[in-house]
Design an enzyme around this catalytic site. Structure first.
Site, mmCIF file in Angstrom:
data_model
loop_
_atom_site.group_PDB
_atom_site.id
_atom_site.type_symbol
_atom_site.label_atom_id
_atom_site.label_comp_id
_atom_site.label_asym_id
_atom_site.label_seq_id
_atom_site.Cartn_x
_atom_site.Cartn_y
_atom_site.Cartn_z
ATOM 1 N N ARG A 75 23.964 -54.084 7.684
ATOM 2 C CA ARG A 75 24.014 -54.348 6.246
ATOM 3 C C ARG A 75 23.703 -53.064 5.482
ATOM 4 O O ARG A 75 22.635 -52.486 5.615
ATOM 5 C CB ARG A 75 23.009 -55.435 5.864
ATOM 6 C CG ARG A 75 23.338 -56.771 6.482
ATOM 7 C CD ARG A 75 22.605 -57.923 5.829
ATOM 8 N NE ARG A 75 21.165 -57.752 5.774
ATOM 9 C CZ ARG A 75 20.311 -58.743 5.522
ATOM 10 N NH1 ARG A 75 20.777 -59.958 5.326
ATOM 11 N NH2 ARG A 75 19.021 -58.527 5.479
ATOM 12 N N ASP A 77 23.078 -50.702 2.052
ATOM 13 C CA ASP A 77 22.372 -50.841 0.779
ATOM 14 C C ASP A 77 23.329 -50.674 -0.398
ATOM 15 O O ASP A 77 24.478 -50.226 -0.242
ATOM 16 C CB ASP A 77 21.269 -49.781 0.670
ATOM 17 C CG ASP A 77 20.123 -50.046 1.633
ATOM 18 O OD1 ASP A 77 19.933 -51.201 2.044
ATOM 19 O OD2 ASP A 77 19.423 -49.071 1.989
ATOM 20 N N TYR A 138 26.970 -42.518 10.801
ATOM 21 C CA TYR A 138 27.081 -42.315 9.353
ATOM 22 C C TYR A 138 27.410 -40.859 9.064
ATOM 23 O O TYR A 138 27.044 -39.955 9.827
ATOM 24 C CB TYR A 138 25.768 -42.656 8.648
ATOM 25 C CG TYR A 138 25.432 -44.119 8.552
ATOM 26 C CD1 TYR A 138 25.703 -44.846 7.389
ATOM 27 C CD2 TYR A 138 24.811 -44.781 9.607
ATOM 28 C CE1 TYR A 138 25.367 -46.188 7.291
ATOM 29 C CE2 TYR A 138 24.478 -46.130 9.521
ATOM 30 C CZ TYR A 138 24.757 -46.821 8.360
ATOM 31 O OH TYR A 138 24.429 -48.146 8.263
ATOM 32 N N ARG A 225 19.023 -42.097 5.081
ATOM 33 C CA ARG A 225 18.838 -41.360 3.829
ATOM 34 C C ARG A 225 17.484 -40.650 3.784
ATOM 35 O O ARG A 225 17.341 -39.616 3.137
ATOM 36 C CB ARG A 225 19.021 -42.296 2.643
ATOM 37 C CG ARG A 225 20.469 -42.768 2.494
ATOM 38 C CD ARG A 225 20.726 -43.406 1.154
ATOM 39 N NE ARG A 225 20.145 -44.732 1.060
ATOM 40 C CZ ARG A 225 19.494 -45.195 0.003
ATOM 41 N NH1 ARG A 225 19.299 -44.420 -1.058
ATOM 42 N NH2 ARG A 225 19.028 -46.424 -0.009
#
Length: 290
Positions: A75, A77, A138, A225
């Site tokens: 999931r 953000d 990512y 992040r």
């Protein structure tokens, strides 16, 4: 059509949920999905908010004429993008048979422009978008151009106001590879592990644009992040190259780690094992999460 929160399953960044059983009369479908996360409040359904799962679930339920439940690989953000997201759903054979040859075309006509299902295919019952995954990859993009951010990159890259040293950033990133407790880089969730295996953390530069490729078996909440934010501090010279790895000694999140903006992050790939290894992989992943 009203969709309940149970219509979207998958790991929160802390992986605390467990997927449901497979009905023998069902067909399991894998969806490969891309979306621009700018105008979404993340993947998971939230009352009164526009979410990726909410939009997809409404479209699929309309086309298949039956409520559907999506289980997602990870999931994302609010503001995070995806070019390689994966989800699965179970459908009755009759509902799928009527739409199998035209489902992609109908989804393209019904979905908004900022989300697309790129492929739909039947997969074995053992395939689980979440638990079968071997790794998630990512990419994070950041520009340190003095004149600002290219207008064409305004939704998928971060502008950094100071020049970044890629060699220092790569040294800092390499030190984080391997199996560690990443508690300093994760937003804590009760009962969730913060132990992860970071498999890749590389930086490249093309002109004024830097790209980080970050791969792990799984990520906890805000981990990618936060890792990027720590290494950016090294790249601008405000922190030493050994500072990010030193944070691994902490048992809770560090307030000194700044979380990089969501818009620079894109989920690009989920890797899965061959079909005959899916069941074994699911069991390993479930045991680790417990």
């Amino acid at each position: 059509m009203t969709i309940s929160n149970s219509a979207c399953q998958g790991p929160a960044a802390s992986d605390e949920e467990v997927g449901g059983p497979f009905a023998l009369s069902s067909r399991r479908l894998r969806l490969d999905i891309s979306y621009d996360g700018t105008d979404f409040s993340g993947w998971a359904i939230q009352p009164g908010r526009r979410t990726v799962c909410g939009v997809l679930t409404d479209a699929l339920s309309t086309i298949l004429r039956t409520p559907v439940k999506l289980t997602v690989a990870g999931r994302t953000d609010a503001g995070v993008h995806a070019s390689g997201q994966v989800a699965h759903l179970d459908v009755e054979p009759a509902a799928y048979a009527d739409q199998a040859d035209k489902l992609l075309r109908r989804l393209a006509g019904l979905l908004p422009a900022d989300v697309r299902v790129r492929s739909v295919r039947e997969v074995p019952a053992e395939f689980d978008a979440r638990f079968s995954g071997l790794s998630r990859t990512y990419v994070y993009r950041v520009s340190d151009a003095q004149w600002g951010l290219d207008p064409l990159r305004r939704t998928d890259a971060l502008h950094w106001p100071r020049r970044l040293d890629v060699s220092l950033m790569q040294n800092a990133s390499t030190g984080l590879l391997g199996l560690h407790n990443f508690a300093a880089y994760c937003r804590r969730r009760d009962g969730a592990t913060t132990i992860r295996t970071l498999q890749r953390f590389d930086w490249t530069r093309s002109g004024d644009v830097l790209e980080a490729t970050v791969q792990a078996d799984a990520f906890c909440h805000s981990m990618v992040r936060s890792l990027v934010g720590a290494v950016l501090a090294v790249g601008e010279g405000s922190m030493r190259a050994d500072w990010p790895v030193g944070l691994l000694e902490l048992e809770r999140r560090s307030d000194r780690v700044k979380v990089a903006a969501a818009r620079g992050l894109t989920l690009v790939r989920i890797d899965y094992p061959p079909d005959d290894e899916l069941a074994a992989r699911n069991e390993i992943t479930r045991n680790v999460r417990r």
